[in-house]
Every structure is written in C-alpha cells, then in structure tokens.
Design a protein around this motif. Structure first.
Motif, PDB file in Angstrom:
ATOM      1  N   UNK A 496      49.089  30.344  43.949  1.00 39.64           N
ATOM      2  CA  UNK A 496      48.841  31.498  42.883  1.00 39.64           C
ATOM      3  C   UNK A 496      47.239  31.325  42.541  1.00 39.64           C
ATOM      4  N   UNK A 497      46.570  32.696  42.771  1.00 41.13           N
ATOM      5  CA  UNK A 497      45.028  32.205  42.470  1.00 41.13           C
ATOM      6  C   UNK A 497      44.873  32.298  41.070  1.00 41.13           C
ATOM      7  N   UNK A 498      43.803  31.545  40.877  1.00 46.26           N
ATOM      8  CA  UNK A 498      43.309  31.296  39.484  1.00 46.26           C
ATOM      9  C   UNK A 498      42.036  32.224  39.488  1.00 46.26           C
ATOM     10  N   UNK A 499      41.963  33.039  38.385  1.00 50.19           N
ATOM     11  CA  UNK A 499      40.756  33.907  38.583  1.00 50.19           C
ATOM     12  C   UNK A 499      40.081  33.784  37.072  1.00 50.19           C
ATOM     13  N   UNK A 500      38.783  34.373  37.106  1.00 49.75           N
ATOM     14  CA  UNK A 500      37.977  34.473  35.896  1.00 49.75           C
ATOM     15  C   UNK A 500      38.159  35.758  35.290  1.00 49.75           C
ATOM     16  N   UNK A 603      39.785  42.469  42.824  1.00 48.91           N
ATOM     17  CA  UNK A 603      39.145  41.623  41.756  1.00 48.91           C
ATOM     18  C   UNK A 603      38.413  40.492  42.527  1.00 48.91           C
ATOM     19  N   UNK A 604      37.169  40.317  42.042  1.00 48.20           N
ATOM     20  CA  UNK A 604      36.247  38.985  42.884  1.00 48.20           C
ATOM     21  C   UNK A 604      37.065  37.860  42.678  1.00 48.20           C
ATOM     22  N   UNK A 605      36.944  36.752  43.598  1.00 42.93           N
ATOM     23  CA  UNK A 605      37.351  35.504  43.198  1.00 42.93           C
ATOM     24  C   UNK A 605      36.638  34.741  42.373  1.00 42.93           C
ATOM     25  N   UNK A 606      35.539  34.852  42.318  1.00 39.90           N
ATOM     26  CA  UNK A 606      34.643  34.261  41.104  1.00 39.90           C
ATOM     27  C   UNK A 606      33.934  35.226  40.518  1.00 39.90           C
ATOM     28  N   UNK A 607      33.303  34.718  39.331  1.00 33.84           N
ATOM     29  CA  UNK A 607      32.566  35.769  38.467  1.00 33.84           C
ATOM     30  C   UNK A 607      31.460  35.126  37.761  1.00 33.84           C
ATOM     31  N   UNK A 608      30.289  35.529  37.779  1.00 30.41           N
ATOM     32  CA  UNK A 608      29.269  35.011  37.118  1.00 30.41           C
ATOM     33  C   UNK A 608      29.079  35.810  35.927  1.00 30.41           C
ATOM     34  N   UNK A 609      29.053  34.742  34.714  1.00 33.79           N
ATOM     35  CA  UNK A 609      29.067  35.407  33.579  1.00 33.79           C
ATOM     36  C   UNK A 609      27.556  35.941  33.202  1.00 33.79           C
TER      37      UNK A 609
END
Length: 609
Positions: A496-500, A603-609
């Motif tokens: 299960x992917x964990x996403x921001x 949706x991107x796997x990682x996200x920079x605030x």
C-alpha cells in the motif's frame, strides 16, 4: 500328509473358503486312508496326523476348518485335547471319533463344544453327512458373525454420517469447523469401522477456481508405521461417532509428512489431460489400476507422489461448480478396491461436498455482513464528507444559475446606472443612482465569491496510506451500486503506497469520480478501480462500463458548468482537476477500450512543500 483330488465334484467350495482344510487325527492307518480318500474325492484339502503333537504342528502352519479327532490317541486323550482346542480355535469344527459306544462320553464331548460324535465303524454315508453338517454349521456361524459385523459397521457409518449431517445442518461452517469436518470424513474413510481404506487425500480448488491444490491427508507415511493411527483409536476405544469430537487429538495430527506431500501438489484447472481434472470435469469416480486409467497411463509424477499405482479418485462438486477430489488407496494391505468401496466412498464425498458448500455460504455471508458493517461505519463517520460533496454540487449548481441568469442583467443595470450618474445633474436622482450602482456591485461580488468558493480550502497535506481512502470511498456508494446492480472490483497490489496528500481532498476527488461512474451505469455494470506504481507516480484509474461521453464533448468535460446531464452543473470534474493540480499531479478522461469512460489520476510519489 496332504491329499487333494479334484474329480469334478468339488463340494469343498460350498463349505470352505480358499486355503481352508480338514485334518484327520487317528493312529489307525486303515481308517485314515479311507476317510482321506473319501474327502479328497469330494475336493477337500486333507491333512493327516497320528498324534496330538502332529495335530498342533498342522494347526500352526495351516488354516484348518474341521478336525476329525480320535479319542484314543497314543500321546493324549482326545477329550482332554478337545478342552484345549475349543478356546484356542473358536472357528474350528471338531467331530469326535471312538471305537466304543459310551453315551456319557458322547454327551460330555458335545457339551464341551464338539460338533458331532461318531462311533467306529461308521458308514461312509454317515461319515460324509456328519462332515458336511459340521462344515455347514461352521459356515453359517462364521457368515452370521460376518454379516453381524457388517451390519454394525453399516450402523456406525450411518450414525457417523448422521452426526456429520447434524453438524452441517445446524449451522454454517467457518474455516476451522470445515477443516475439522473434512478431517473427520477422511478418518471415516480410513477407519476400521468406516470404509477401511488405508489412506485418504483431499484436494480442493482455490478461491479463483483456477488451480487444484492439496489440502490434507490421513494415513501412514510408510508401510512400517501403518498401524500407528488406529492403534491410538483402539486404545481409546473410539467409534466413528466419537471421532468428530476427537479429530484434533495427537494421534490424528501426526501425518505431517503425508500432509506436506499432498499440500505441495498443485494442478492447473486448464490441464484437462490430468486424471484429477478429468474426474472433476466429468463428475465421475475414476479407478486407477496398475497406474492406468483404462488403457491410458497416468502421470508418473502422480504415481511417485502417492507411491502407489492402485487408487480411486472421487470428485467433489456442488450444483454450480467443481470443488475438488478425494483420493483413497489401500497402500498397506494392497486389497483390491471393489465397486462397493467406490459407492461407499461417493457417499462420504457427498458429505464433504456439502460441508465445503456450507463453508462457502458461511464465508460469503460473513463477507457480506462485514461489508455492510463497514458501509454503516463509513457512512456514519463520513456523512459530513458526503454533505460537503453535496454542498459543492449544490453551490456549483446555484453558482451556475446565478452566473448565467443574473450576471449579464446585473452588469447591464450597473453599467446603465453609472452612465446615467455621469449625465445626471439632479442631486435627488443621483442619490438613487448611486444606490443602484453600489447594490449591483455587491451582487457582482457575491457572484464572484460563489464562483470561486472551491478556492477557499487550501490543501493540508500529510503522509497517508492510499488504499484505505479508496476502500472507504467505494463503500459509501454500496447502497447505490446494489440498487443499480453494479459490481465493483478493486485491483490494489501490495504494498500500500504511503503518499504526501490531503486525505480529505483526495476523498472528495474519489467521491466525484466514483459517483460519475455510477451515474453512467443506470442499468448496471462494473466499476473497476486500479492502482499502478510507476517510476515517479502512483496512477489511479477508475473505469466504468457505462454509456460514455460523445467524443465531440469529451474535451469540454472538465470545463466549469459543462454537463450532459439533465440536472447538475459539471462542477465535479472541475473540482477533481483542481484537487489533482494542487497535488502536482495529472488528470485525464478518456474512452475505455470496451466502452464506458476511464478517469486516470497520476499523483507524485514524493512532494516538496
């Protein structure tokens, strides 16, 4: 000495089983010769002895049915010998021979268990009649005992099957109870009081019905420890009706090696050439003899797994599908498998099929109950979310109506009021014109606020698991899908992917897309949600089998207020596109390969605030 003469009139077959014989014990050679010749001419196997010692040697090595015993032997008294033989050999018939007429001795011998008493000299007809009567009496006693035992075994089986029926009819079976019942059935197949097979194996199709898999087995791992299981049962004096409750005791769970062998056996359902799949497809028992199914040699791998080339395969099935097979053999005794054995095994197989079907019904019922409980909980916990979604729809509808119905007239009124204000020189009228200009400006501002209401919420992102959001969203429409005969399928591969992400906004996005898919299938269909991990993105596709969108209008589907529905404003897809953009993702809507529409969100796997 032994003599067998077959003159075509073999009466021995009517009185003796194969391998049984008659012994004449007398120290008079003339009498022995006469009796031996007579019995041999009638087809009997005859042994002779002149003393008690010789008689015991013969009894140790041969299966003796009848002893013609002279009272006056050189080493023992025949009446004393009679007292020893009766308890040692209960199935032995004995006719006493004597040269003196003594009624008391005759009665004493008969009371002690002798079948008859003959006084020498005796006529051949009298002798032959006494032999036949004694053997017939012995055969009747043995047959009666055999039939009595068969009746008892049949009674045990009937009681056992009755207990199984009560177990299965009183309640549905969960997986633990099912294993217990199935193991009990295998025990019944192999029990001394059951079908008396040496080993039994159970194979079942998996949940997808695409593979036949070994489930469990009972019996000896090798011929050396063949009696282990049933020694334990005899020690505890168990009957079949006790086994259902005792099935989990230690002596029935030591078949680890045999279970490991059968559990490694897996056969694809599409392999129609395999004998086990053939039994399932044809729903008929198949008897394997010397490794052959009729004139067809079966798989060498299967023969090696069972280490046996004679066994019976009996299918398990419900009215709608094949469930598996039971395999039974006589690995230890090598007894042939008869037609009665096969018929009895099919009765037990019917019980196993019923147990499995009940378990499937129980499992389906539990799944439905769990699903309904989750739906209820989700509806209760997320009713505010649904209200928010409806709020977006309602406000969007109102905004559209206000924009299209009010903005143009208001703009005209405001513009004319401003124009008149510039040309008016009457102070009293100017006051009213200024009021009109101010109020139209308020209305225009309100319209702008309504149009931009979705811009008020800013994403509140945090680490979230994606799959629970999808499952909870689909459950909120459980009632609608049931009402419209819509099935849903979730393809959510691990992990299960964990996403921001902003969980609330993502839920709103999913709700809009799922609702659009459901509304596109008013007469039923399939809604499929799939997640796929790519190099930098997690892609969610929501596909329906509905009526779709005309190609000419597809490019306008995400425009604000664009809709092809009788009611509604089309703000849902506009909101979806906005939420995806706020998560730095991509959204597309396209036609499915077999009809319907496919919404694709990356949706991107990682996200920079």
């Amino acid at each position: 000495m032994t003599t067998v003469i077959d003159n075509g009139t073999n009466h021995s077959r009517n009185y003796l089983d194969p391998g049984e014989s008659i012994v004449i014990v007398d120290d008079s050679q003339e009498i022995v010769f006469i009796f031996e010749t007579l019995l041999s001419n009638e087809g009997f196997t005859v042994f002779t002895a002149s003393s008690a010692a010789e008689l015991y040697l013969i009894l140790q090595r041969e299966t003796v049915a009848l002893v013609l015993l002279d009272i006056g032997l050189p080493d023992r008294d025949g009446t004393e010998l009679l007292k020893e033989l009766i308890p040692l050999y209960p199935d032995l018939s004995i006719i006493m021979l004597t040269g003196t007429t003594d009624l008391e001795v005759a009665l004493s011998c008969l009371r002690q268990g002798a079948d008859d008493y003959l006084v020498k000299p005796v006529t051949l007809d009298e002798f032959s009649l006494a032999v036949r009567n004694s053997l017939q009496k012995r055969k009747l006693i043995i047959d009666n005992r055999r039939y009595q035992k068969q009746l008892e075994l049949t009674n045990y089986r009937t009681r056992f099957l009755h207990q199984l029926n009560l177990k299965m009819n009183s309640a549905y079976l969960n997986s633990i109870e099912l294993n217990s019942v199935l193991q009990s059935i295998l025990v019944g197949i192999t029990a001394e009081e059951g079908l008396r097979f040496n080993r039994a194996f159970l194979l079942l199709f998996n949940d997808d019905n695409i593979e036949l898999q070994g489930k469990m087995a009972i019996g000896p791992n090798s011929r050396a420890d063949a009696s282990r299981v049933w020694d334990g049962i005899k020690k505890d004096n168990l009957h079949l009706t006790d086994i259902l409750d005792k099935v989990k005791t230690s002596y029935m769970n030591n078949d680890a090696e045999l279970n490991a062998i059968i559990q490694n056996l897996k056969i694809p359902a599409e392999n129609q050439d395999h004998v086990l799949i053939q039994a399932c497809s044809n729903r008929k028992s198949i008897l394997i003899q010397n490794g052959f199914n009729g004139d067809q040699r079966i798989s060498e791998q299967l023969l090696q797994i069972f280490n046996e080339d004679n066994f019976i395969i009996t299918p398990l099935f419900s009215p709608n599908k094949s469930l598996g097979v039971i395999i039974a053999d006589n690995f230890v005794t090598a007894h042939p498998i008869t037609e009665d054995d096969i018929n009895s095994l099919e009765v037990f197989a019917n019980q196993a099929s019923l147990a499995i079907e009940h378990s499937h019904l129980y499992k389906d019922m539990q799944n439905k109950i769990t699903e309904l409980e989750e739906v209820t909980q989700e509806l209760e916990k997320n009713k505010d979310l649904l209200i928010d979604a409806e709020r977006y729809s309602a406000l969007g509808h109102m905004s559209a109506q206000l924009v299209h119905a009010i903005r143009n007239p208001i703009t005209s009124i405001g513009g004319i009021a401003r124009l008149l204000g510039k040309k008016n020189h009457d102070h009293k009228n100017q006051k009213f014109l200024d009021m009109m200009i101010m109020e139209t400006a308020k209305i225009e501002s309100t319209l702008d606020d309504l149009f931009n209401f979705v811009d008020d919420d800013k994403p509140d992102k945090s680490k979230q698991q994606l799959y629970p959001l999808i499952r909870k969203s689909i459950l909120l429409f459980y009632g609608s899908m049931k009402k419209q005969s819509i099935l849903y399928q979730l393809n959510l591969p691990s992990p299960d992917p964990v996403m921001f992400i902003d969980a609330k906004l993502i839920r709103q996005m999913l709700l809009h897309l799922i609702r659009n898919g459901i509304e596109a299938m008013p007469s039923g269909g399939i809604l499929t949600i799939t997640c796929k991990e790519e190099e930098a993105y997690i892609t969610i596709t929501i596909e329906d089998s509905g009526i779709g969108i005309v190609s000419s209008t597809l490019e306008h589907a995400t425009d604000p207020f664009f809709t092809t529905k009788t009611y509604g404003t089309g703000m849902g897809l506009t909101l979806v596109e906005k939420i995806v953009a706020e998560h730095q993702g991509h959204f597309s809507l396209e036609h499915g390969e077999t009809g319907g529409m496919v919404a694709r969100i990356s949706l991107p796997k990682t996200d920079q605030e």
